[in-house]
Write an enzyme that holds these catalytic residues in place. Structure first.
Site, PDB file in Angstrom:
ATOM      1  CG  HIS A 141     108.293  21.251 -19.480  1.00  0.00           C
ATOM      2  ND1 HIS A 141     107.838  20.097 -20.038  1.00  0.00           N
ATOM      3  CD2 HIS A 141     108.142  22.204 -20.427  1.00  0.00           C
ATOM      4  CE1 HIS A 141     107.438  20.323 -21.270  1.00  0.00           C
ATOM      5  NE2 HIS A 141     107.612  21.604 -21.543  1.00  0.00           N
ATOM      6  N   GLY A 142     107.563  20.645 -15.276  1.00  0.00           N
ATOM      7  CA  GLY A 142     107.815  20.192 -13.907  1.00  0.00           C
ATOM      8  C   GLY A 142     107.124  21.077 -12.885  1.00  0.00           C
ATOM      9  CG  ASP A 147     104.276  17.139 -22.195  1.00  0.00           C
ATOM     10  OD1 ASP A 147     104.937  18.162 -22.469  1.00  0.00           O
ATOM     11  OD2 ASP A 147     104.302  16.589 -21.063  1.00  0.00           O
TER      12      ASP A 147
HETATM   13  P1  13P Z   1     105.228  17.332 -13.257  1.00  0.00           P
HETATM   14  O1  13P Z   1     104.913  15.877 -13.351  1.00  0.00           O
HETATM   15  O2  13P Z   1     106.381  17.647 -12.382  1.00  0.00           O
HETATM   16  O3  13P Z   1     104.014  18.144 -12.903  1.00  0.00           O
HETATM   17  O4  13P Z   1     105.685  17.811 -14.720  1.00  0.00           O
HETATM   18  C1  13P Z   1     104.768  17.821 -15.775  1.00  0.00           C
HETATM   19  C2  13P Z   1     105.401  18.222 -17.044  1.00  0.00           C
HETATM   20  O5  13P Z   1     106.235  19.097 -17.092  1.00  0.00           O
HETATM   21  C3  13P Z   1     104.979  17.518 -18.263  1.00  0.00           C
HETATM   22  O6  13P Z   1     105.758  17.879 -19.348  1.00  0.00           O
END
Ligand code: 13P
Length: 280
Positions: A205-206, A82
């Protein structure tokens, strides 16, 4: 043996308007929780690691462990880097047996991002490894830029996908990494516009703490991979903290201490996987 790369699991998910969960693990227990949850839901899954773990002296051991878990799993599992920051990290991940990598050049000028990602894609593809790129930056909550997040444009997303040859593309539709101080404004319209001009699976993401109705809508619009880290790691942490407090200083072997937090994380992940795979 069910170790796979993105092309084995994401295009079909996109076509069926569902998403595969991609969860950031940190150790044996969190990796095991991901595989346990995916097996319980009979769904494909992506185990991914933060790029900072690539700096660990024993990253090859973690890579071998994730591969072995994937191979022993009854469901398709991809092992992914990642937010890789350099060609060197991409190469290291491939040496360590990852089946997929991300090159995140989203903070570089467009042309530099294209050039670096294209090189990484060429390299990864030589080894049968799939690659994710990012155009338009998804920030970290609590940092400058986490308010009024600029969205990726359909035109730059289309150009970037064509020029780099990536297999999956992370774009910004208003999410940020981590917990939100105030509810994010997710643009489903922008997701739809980008999906209309890009032929490859999109990546959100996120995924933690993001309004589920919006997540559902973006999955319906080409986002076939959803990343979640904070939320499920926190479920693990809270259970661990609670159980350690309850011990009141008494000794319990660590393998026993870890059983319940692993189960709590897996339970949390099962709900997410169910939601991502059955969006109807
Ligand atoms: P979160 O920590 O907000 O779940 O995001 C994870 C992510 O996008 C890792 O690349």
């Amino acid at each position: 043996m069910s170790i796979v790369n993105f092309n084995d699991i994401l295009p079909s998910a996109r076509a069926e308007k569902r998403a595969v969960g991609a969860f950031n693990i940190a150790n044996y227990e969190t990796a095991k929780a991901v595989v346990m949850a995916a097996e319980a839901e009979n769904a494909p899954v992506i185990i991914q690691v933060y790029q900072r773990l690539m700096e660990d002296r024993f990253i090859a051991s973690l890579g071998a462990m994730m591969r072995d878990m994937a191979e022993r799993s009854s469901v398709p599992v991809a092992v992914h880097l990642d937010h890789g920051v350099s060609l060197e990290q991409v190469k290291l991940a491939i040496d360590c047996g990852f089946t997929s990598v991300m090159l995140d050049g989203s903070q570089l000028p467009f042309e530099e991002n294209v050039e670096l990602t294209r090189k990484a894609a060429e390299y990864a593809h030589e080894f049968g490894v799939t690659i994710e790129g990012e155009i338009g930056h998804v920030p970290l909550n609590g940092t400058e830029g986490a308010e009024n997040i600029p969205l990726s444009t359909p035109d730059e997303a289309r150009q970037f996908a064509l020029a780099t040859g990536v297999d999956a593309l992370a774009v910004s539709v208003g999410t940020a990494h981590g917990y939100y101080a105030k509810a994010p404004e997710i643009s489903v319209d922008r997701a739809r516009e980008i999906n209309a001009v890009v032929d490859i699976p999109l990546v959100l993401h996120g995924g933690s703490d993001t309004p589920m109705d919006k997540v559902r809508e973006v999955i319906r619009n080409g986002f076939a991979k959803v990343n979640v880290a904070t939320e499920f790691q926190h479920a693990f942490q809270l259970k661990l903290q609670n159980d350690i407090n309850a011990l009141n200083g008494k000794f319990l072997p660590l393998d026993k201490i870890m059983i319940q937090p692993t189960a709590a994380a897996a339970e949390h992940l099962r709900k997410l996987i169910r939601f991502f795979s059955d969006i109807a």
